[in-house]
Design an enzyme around this catalytic site. Structure first.
Site, short mmCIF file in Angstrom:
data_model
loop_
_atom_site.label_atom_id
_atom_site.label_comp_id
_atom_site.label_asym_id
_atom_site.label_seq_id
_atom_site.Cartn_x
_atom_site.Cartn_y
_atom_site.Cartn_z
NE ARG A 1 8.30 16.63 32.16
CZ ARG A 1 7.22 17.38 34.02
NH1 ARG A 1 7.10 16.19 34.33
NH2 ARG A 1 7.30 18.16 34.16
CG ASP B 1 10.85 17.06 35.49
OD1 ASP B 1 11.69 17.17 34.08
OD2 ASP B 1 10.27 17.93 36.03
CB CYS C 1 6.14 19.87 30.62
SG CYS C 1 8.27 21.29 30.00
#
Length: 157
Positions: A14, A123, A8
């Site tokens: 994440r 996100d 990420c």
């Protein structure tokens, strides 16, 4: 052995969530010896930092520890080292291509491509909704594990 690298932007939300969820799924399936799982960033902003506290808390809610994680940047060498490079969103994927010089061996995918709802993992850095990210990551990792098991079964006949 299947080597998976989750990627990420900063490697503090994440991708480490995916790394530790996948490690947990693999452990519960008794497949630990068959996998190498890690995560990385496409940027340098968070290098050396641990998992972001709200992400760490979300993992802990599900009995998953993420001790010892330190954000690191994706390198061109990672492309050769790993079998699968799994990005969390389209921007990650574009940066992965740039850093690795393309995807000549078809190793790069988005995590949610392994689900019935392809797209970007939410996100939480922007949404602050770690529950939505948890659901995306869990579903993606479960789908990825099924994909790998199916691929291995086909390979071994």
């Amino acid at each position: 052995m299947t080597k998976v690298l989750f990627i990420c932007h900063g490697n503090i939300c994440r991708s480490p969530m995916a790394e530790f969820v996948m490690k947990d799924l693999v452990k519960k399936a008794g497949l630990e010896k068959e996998f190498q799982i890690a995560s990385a960033a496409t940027s340098t902003e968070e290098i050396g930092h641990p998992v972001y506290p709200p992400a760490r808390r979300k993992l802990a809610e599900h009995g998953i520890r993420c001790d010892g994680h330190s954000a690191r940047k994706l390198t061109n060498r990672d492309y050769d080292e790993y079998d699968l490079l799994i990005g969390m969103d389209q921007a990650n994927l574009r940066n992965m291509y740039r850093i690795c010089g393309g995807d000549y061996a078809g190793k790069m995918h988005l995590l949610l491509d392994f689900t019935d709802r392809p797209g970007d993992v939410a996100d939480p850095w922007y949404t602050d909704d770690f529950e939505a990210t948890w659901r995306d990551v869990l579903e993606g990792c479960q789908g990825l594990l099924r994909f790998i098991e199916k691929t291995e079964a086909q390979r071994h006949g």
